[in-house]
Design a protein around this motif. Structure first.
Motif, PDB file in Angstrom:
ATOM      1  N   SER A 158      14.182 -79.627  56.172  1.00 45.36           N
ATOM      2  CA  SER A 158      13.148 -79.508  55.141  1.00 45.36           C
ATOM      3  C   SER A 158      12.504 -78.128  55.188  1.00 45.36           C
ATOM      4  O   SER A 158      12.277 -77.485  54.147  1.00 45.36           O
ATOM      5  CB  SER A 158      12.081 -80.592  55.335  1.00 45.36           C
ATOM      6  OG  SER A 158      12.656 -81.877  55.257  1.00 45.36           O
ATOM      7  N   GLU A 159      12.215 -77.657  56.396  1.00 44.70           N
ATOM      8  CA  GLU A 159      11.627 -76.321  56.543  1.00 44.70           C
ATOM      9  C   GLU A 159      12.608 -75.242  56.090  1.00 44.70           C
ATOM     10  O   GLU A 159      12.224 -74.258  55.441  1.00 44.70           O
ATOM     11  CB  GLU A 159      11.229 -76.097  58.003  1.00 44.70           C
ATOM     12  CG  GLU A 159      10.574 -74.752  58.261  1.00 44.70           C
ATOM     13  CD  GLU A 159      10.225 -74.547  59.713  1.00 44.70           C
ATOM     14  OE1 GLU A 159      10.316 -73.391  60.190  1.00 44.70           O
ATOM     15  OE2 GLU A 159       9.862 -75.536  60.384  1.00 44.70           O
TER      16      GLU A 159
ATOM     17  N   TRP B 290      14.906 -75.506  53.819  1.00 38.96           N
ATOM     18  CA  TRP B 290      14.954 -75.487  52.353  1.00 38.96           C
ATOM     19  C   TRP B 290      13.698 -74.828  51.783  1.00 38.96           C
ATOM     20  O   TRP B 290      13.775 -74.011  50.866  1.00 38.96           O
ATOM     21  CB  TRP B 290      15.116 -76.900  51.807  1.00 38.96           C
ATOM     22  CG  TRP B 290      15.200 -76.971  50.308  1.00 38.96           C
ATOM     23  CD1 TRP B 290      14.300 -77.532  49.458  1.00 38.96           C
ATOM     24  CD2 TRP B 290      16.267 -76.471  49.486  1.00 38.96           C
ATOM     25  NE1 TRP B 290      14.723 -77.420  48.157  1.00 38.96           N
ATOM     26  CE2 TRP B 290      15.931 -76.771  48.141  1.00 38.96           C
ATOM     27  CE3 TRP B 290      17.462 -75.803  49.748  1.00 38.96           C
ATOM     28  CZ2 TRP B 290      16.744 -76.423  47.068  1.00 38.96           C
ATOM     29  CZ3 TRP B 290      18.275 -75.453  48.675  1.00 38.96           C
ATOM     30  CH2 TRP B 290      17.924 -75.753  47.362  1.00 38.96           C
ATOM     31  N   GLN B 291      12.576 -75.167  52.341  1.00 40.29           N
ATOM     32  CA  GLN B 291      11.292 -74.649  51.860  1.00 40.29           C
ATOM     33  C   GLN B 291      11.221 -73.127  52.014  1.00 40.29           C
ATOM     34  O   GLN B 291      10.628 -72.444  51.171  1.00 40.29           O
ATOM     35  CB  GLN B 291      10.147 -75.306  52.638  1.00 40.29           C
ATOM     36  CG  GLN B 291       8.756 -74.994  52.104  1.00 40.29           C
ATOM     37  CD  GLN B 291       8.369 -75.913  50.967  1.00 40.29           C
ATOM     38  OE1 GLN B 291       9.153 -76.150  50.054  1.00 40.29           O
ATOM     39  NE2 GLN B 291       7.167 -76.436  51.013  1.00 40.29           N
ATOM     40  N   THR B 292      11.833 -72.603  53.044  1.00 37.18           N
ATOM     41  CA  THR B 292      11.734 -71.166  53.324  1.00 37.18           C
ATOM     42  C   THR B 292      12.964 -70.380  52.875  1.00 37.18           C
ATOM     43  O   THR B 292      13.083 -69.190  53.187  1.00 37.18           O
ATOM     44  CB  THR B 292      11.515 -70.937  54.827  1.00 37.18           C
ATOM     45  OG1 THR B 292      12.572 -71.575  55.568  1.00 37.18           O
ATOM     46  CG2 THR B 292      10.183 -71.517  55.275  1.00 37.18           C
TER      47      THR B 292
ATOM     48  N   PRO C 223      12.727 -78.301  43.902  1.00 37.73           N
ATOM     49  CA  PRO C 223      11.719 -78.121  44.948  1.00 37.73           C
ATOM     50  C   PRO C 223      11.704 -79.280  45.935  1.00 37.73           C
ATOM     51  O   PRO C 223      12.053 -80.412  45.593  1.00 37.73           O
ATOM     52  CB  PRO C 223      10.393 -78.066  44.155  1.00 37.73           C
ATOM     53  CG  PRO C 223      10.781 -77.811  42.741  1.00 37.73           C
ATOM     54  CD  PRO C 223      12.139 -78.412  42.557  1.00 37.73           C
ATOM     55  N   LEU C 224      11.289 -78.987  47.158  1.00 34.94           N
ATOM     56  CA  LEU C 224      11.129 -80.015  48.177  1.00 34.94           C
ATOM     57  C   LEU C 224       9.976 -80.934  47.780  1.00 34.94           C
ATOM     58  O   LEU C 224       8.872 -80.467  47.506  1.00 34.94           O
ATOM     59  CB  LEU C 224      10.831 -79.366  49.529  1.00 34.94           C
ATOM     60  CG  LEU C 224      10.745 -80.292  50.735  1.00 34.94           C
ATOM     61  CD1 LEU C 224      12.144 -80.702  51.185  1.00 34.94           C
ATOM     62  CD2 LEU C 224       9.992 -79.611  51.895  1.00 34.94           C
TER      63      LEU C 224
ATOM     64  N   GLU D  53       6.997 -83.905  48.261  1.00 34.26           N
ATOM     65  CA  GLU D  53       5.991 -84.164  49.298  1.00 34.26           C
ATOM     66  C   GLU D  53       6.526 -85.171  50.301  1.00 34.26           C
ATOM     67  O   GLU D  53       7.105 -86.196  49.926  1.00 34.26           O
ATOM     68  CB  GLU D  53       4.707 -84.706  48.661  1.00 34.26           C
ATOM     69  CG  GLU D  53       3.618 -85.029  49.659  1.00 34.26           C
ATOM     70  CD  GLU D  53       2.407 -85.685  49.012  1.00 34.26           C
ATOM     71  OE1 GLU D  53       1.477 -86.063  49.753  1.00 34.26           O
ATOM     72  OE2 GLU D  53       2.399 -85.835  47.767  1.00 34.26           O
TER      73      GLU D  53
END
Length: 290
Positions: free
Chosen positions: A263-264, A266-268, A283-284, A286
């Motif tokens: 998850s991190e 993908w987010q970064t 987008p990731l 919640e």
């Protein structure tokens, strides 16, 4: 004979295109290694549909995605550089392993219009394969049944002496049976976990009527008689359990920490997008817990 009936729930993929989600279900998360099962359509898509209906680039880890169509076409692109359109009776098999991204777009329907109908499933990889290198394969020549009142294809695994060419990592089976009204077929008890999904029409499974959009999870160790009460499109699937799996969004793994890391990543922006489809992404969502 039937352990549980699961009726699909409507789920929006994010851009207005809805599917019928069957697995995971709160009381039955997996059948064998199958941890995800979406019924696509049937829905008529008109020429000129907006791109917002497409499934934009998104990531996966720890699983294999299995796309199979009865009608229509989907264009697949992934971070390996694969560009493959899938048509009815074919299968796209994508092994995510340690990480892959892909998009699925309705390009044929956008140009020509199309009736879209199919299934997307996810297979959880066993622990020793969760971090394999990602891979993609497309198969149009699948083993077939051709019997009075029944035709079909073996999509994955081994069943009734046939083995599909798709690259599985654990004991399983997944097949499409097209049954004429009144046809009776017995599903063997070869695997410890099995299910029957009726994608069109109605069928009697072990003496219980099963409607369109419903999955019948079967008791272990008993053969199951399937009788098509109308012309019916039936999927049979299952296999041996691979152990507990955690799931968040598009990530499946035996380790919660590994899912948090993905998850991190993908987010970064540490995942690579498909080279032919890298101008947008999903987008990731919640995180609301496992």
């Amino acid at each position: 004979m039937i352990e549980r009936l699961i009726t699909k729930r409507i789920h929006d993929l994010g851009g207005g295109f809805t599917v019928g989600r069957v697995l995971p279900f709160h009381a039955r998360r997996m059948v064998g290694p199958y941890i995800f099962f979406d019924h696509i359509g049937p829905v008529e898509l008109e020429p000129g549909i907006p791109k917002s209906l497409d499934v934009r680039p998104h990531p996966h880890i720890g699983l294999a995605t299995v796309t199979y169509l009865y009608d229509g076409a989907i264009t697949h692109r992934d971070s390996l550089g694969v560009h493959q359109e899938i048509h009815p009776g074919e299968v796209n098999w994508m092994i995510a392993g340690k990480g892959i991204t892909h998009s699925e777009r309705f390009e044929y329907a956008r140009l020509n219009g199309a009736l879209m109908h199919g299934i997307q499933a996810w297979v959880a990889l066993p622990q020793d394969a969760e971090e394999v290198d990602p891979a993609f394969s497309h198969h149009a020549d699948l083993p077939r049944w051709d019997e009075p009142g029944l035709t079909g294809r073996l999509i994955a695994g081994t069943m009734e002496g046939m083995t599909a060419p798709t690259p599985t990592h654990s004991p399983q089976f997944y097949a499409h049976w097209q049954m004429a009204a009144g046809t009776r077929r017995v599903l063997p008890a070869d695997y410890s976990e099995r299910a029957v999904f009726v994608a069109a029409g109605t069928a009697e499974v072990g003496g219980t009527q099963v409607e369109t959009g419903t999955m019948a999870v079967l008791e272990a160790g008993k053969e199951a008689a399937i009788i098509a009460t109308t012309e019916a499109t039936v999927m049979v699937l299952g296999g041996e359990p691979v152990g507990e799996r955690f799931m968040f969004w598009n990530f499946v793994h035996s380790s919660k920490d590994r899912i948090r890391q993905a998850s991190e990543d993908w987010q970064t922006g540490r995942f690579t997008l498909p080279p032919e489809d890298n101008q947008e992404y999903t987008p990731l969502p919640e995180f609301k817990g496992f």
